[in-house]
Enzyme design. Structure first.
Site, PDB file in Angstrom:
ATOM      1  N   ASN A  96       0.846  -1.190   0.000  1.00 37.40           N
ATOM      2  CA  ASN A  96       0.000   0.000   0.000  1.00 37.40           C
ATOM      3  C   ASN A  96       0.886   1.245   0.000  1.00 37.40           C
ATOM      4  O   ASN A  96       0.897   2.028   0.955  1.00 37.40           O
ATOM      5  CB  ASN A  96      -0.905  -0.045   1.237  1.00 37.40           C
ATOM      6  CG  ASN A  96      -1.930   1.048   1.259  1.00 37.40           C
ATOM      7  OD1 ASN A  96      -2.280   1.591   0.225  1.00 37.40           O
ATOM      8  ND2 ASN A  96      -2.421   1.381   2.445  1.00 37.40           N
ATOM      9  N   ASP A 306      -5.294  -5.018  10.665  1.00 38.43           N
ATOM     10  CA  ASP A 306      -5.483  -4.290   9.404  1.00 38.43           C
ATOM     11  C   ASP A 306      -5.044  -2.834   9.588  1.00 38.43           C
ATOM     12  O   ASP A 306      -5.690  -1.893   9.104  1.00 38.43           O
ATOM     13  CB  ASP A 306      -6.929  -4.363   8.921  1.00 38.43           C
ATOM     14  CG  ASP A 306      -7.043  -4.160   7.408  1.00 38.43           C
ATOM     15  OD1 ASP A 306      -6.039  -4.386   6.712  1.00 38.43           O
ATOM     16  OD2 ASP A 306      -8.116  -3.771   6.930  1.00 38.43           O
ATOM     17  N   GLY A 325      -9.732   3.361   6.406  1.00 38.25           N
ATOM     18  CA  GLY A 325      -8.599   2.826   7.158  1.00 38.25           C
ATOM     19  C   GLY A 325      -8.537   3.303   8.590  1.00 38.25           C
ATOM     20  O   GLY A 325      -8.992   4.400   8.927  1.00 38.25           O
TER      21      GLY A 325
END
Length: 418
Positions: A96, A306, A325
């Site tokens: 990412n 996560d 997020g």
């Protein structure tokens, strides 16, 4: 590094000292003695903490740091320090980044930046070039450089033939393919779970069906190819049922769930707090109950934070436009202990290593120390002072949690909270 740990209760089912309180002598990074009382004639540094417990070092299968390209979100060095303070000795780091990690040299860069650190960084390479979904990335070359899996982070593979080819190709070198469970044509512009709450709030919904269609498709492809698949961060009861059935067929399938999807339902979104904007979205209490049961019975193989740092400019805006997020490393232990027993929490935090190529290291004389240190009974309200990450998008802020990590001992280093 020479250290004497005093009066630590050992939680490690693979150790003969499981459920006992012991002193541990660690010399040059190796456990040389475990006994109920060890003297310290060489005047080694002693570690004493309130209600000290230790276990094998913890593992997180899905972490994002941002570097290269998004250093304002998080750097590799500070990200690894955050992991260490949170009890994690190994983290699998997503592609990412900008540019996306999709080549041998990119994997080498990550390994170089993380070398000589107490925490092992396990690079996850992109599945497709630049994570655009058009062409396979250099999977074998990345594997040769140390990539442990391949995943276009939060980007589903729309083309089923691409996923089929990826599974077939990666099976030639035992590569682990990850597939984000979402069908974008169904999810559309949904920003939260499609449910009565989304209707009440006037927010576009992302239905459970979007996840479940993708999971079903990928399981059919896996059955056809005979490959090796990991589905990260499932969030619905039906996804659990589909994966449970696939495991009965002996398919080579694993899956994970994000801690926040075990803890929060979509009902928390009534204040439009963008820290709760995550992907997959928070679902219903029925889904949560099914997910927790699946963790307990092993259908869900691992639980991940996560952890995804997002800078304030992309969070403190209108809910529809905020980035997805939340950070989760610092709150992971306390959040899990609010749901599970200490024994189960440690089991959860140490599972999944084998799937990502990590050898478990029991707490035993002669083994190198790979240890998490923690207090399972501390009760506190998680706040900004508990955040080590550069970004502060903590989904568990203001939550009452139970249990705190003291740090780790790993790779012949000790990284401990003061």
């Amino acid at each position: 590094m020479n250290i004497l740990i005093k009066s630590a209760t050992i939680i490690d089912s693979k150790s003969e000292f499981h459920n006992t309180t012991q002193d541990l002598l660690i010399e040059n990074g190796k456990i040389t003695k475990i006994s109920s009382s060890i003297k310290n004639p060489k005047n080694y540094k002693e570690i004493k903490r309130d209600n000290l417990y230790i276990s094998q070092g913890w593992f997180d299968s899905s972490v994002s740091f941002g570097e290269p390209g998004y250093e304002e979100r998080e750097t590799i060095q500070n990200g690894l320090k955050t992991a260490a303070y949170s009890g994690f000795t190994s983290v699998a780091v997503n592609a990412n980044t900008n540019p996306v990690i999709d080549s041998n040299s990119d994997i080498t860069f990550l390994n170089s930046k993380a070398s000589k650190n107490a925490v092992n960084l396990l690079p996850i390479g992109a599945l497709t070039a630049a994570s655009k979904g058009n062409d396979l990335a250099e999977l074998y070359d990345m594997s040769s450089a140390g990539a442990v899996a391949f995943y276009d982070y939060k980007k589903p593979i729309a083309n089923p033939n691409m996923m089929k080819i990826a599974l077939q190709y990666a099976s030639n070198f035992d590569g682990l393919v990850c597939s984000f469970p979402q069908e974008n044509k169904i999810s559309g512009n949904g920003v939260m779970n499609e449910n009565i709450t989304s209707t009440r709030l006037g927010l576009k919904g992302n239905p459970a069906l979007a996840e479940e269609l993708q999971v079903a498709r990928d399981l059919f492809l896996l059955e056809y190819t005979g490959g090796k698949l990991h589905i990260p961060t499932i969030s619905t009861a039906t996804s659990v049922a589909l994966i449970r059935e696939a495991k009965k067929k002996k398919l080579d399938i694993t899956c994970s769930v994000a801690i926040h999807n075990l803890y929060f339902s979509d009902a928390v979104l009534t204040d439009f707090d963008t820290n709760f904007k995550v992907l997959p979205p928070l679902r219903t209490q029925t889904d949560i109950d099914a997910l927790i049961e699946a963790v307990k019975d092993g259908t869900i193989d691992m639980v991940t934070t996560d952890h995804n740092p997002i800078d304030v400019e992309e969070k403190k805006i209108e809910f529809d436009h905020a980035n997805y997020g939340a950070i989760g490393l610092e709150s992971a232990f306390g959040a899990l202990q609010s749901i599970f027993t200490t024994k189960k929490t440690i089991d959860i935090l140490t599972k999944g290593k084998t799937r990502f190529g990590i050898e478990a290291t029991p707490i035993a004389i002669g083994n190198m120390a790979n240890i998490a240190l923690f207090n399972p009974d501390t009760k506190y309200t998680f706040s900004k002072k508990d955040i080590v990450s550069r970004s502060k998008n903590a989904i568990f802020e203001n939550e009452s949690l139970k249990g705190k990590a003291y740090g780790i001992i790993a790779n012949n280093q000790a990284v401990l909270n003061s």
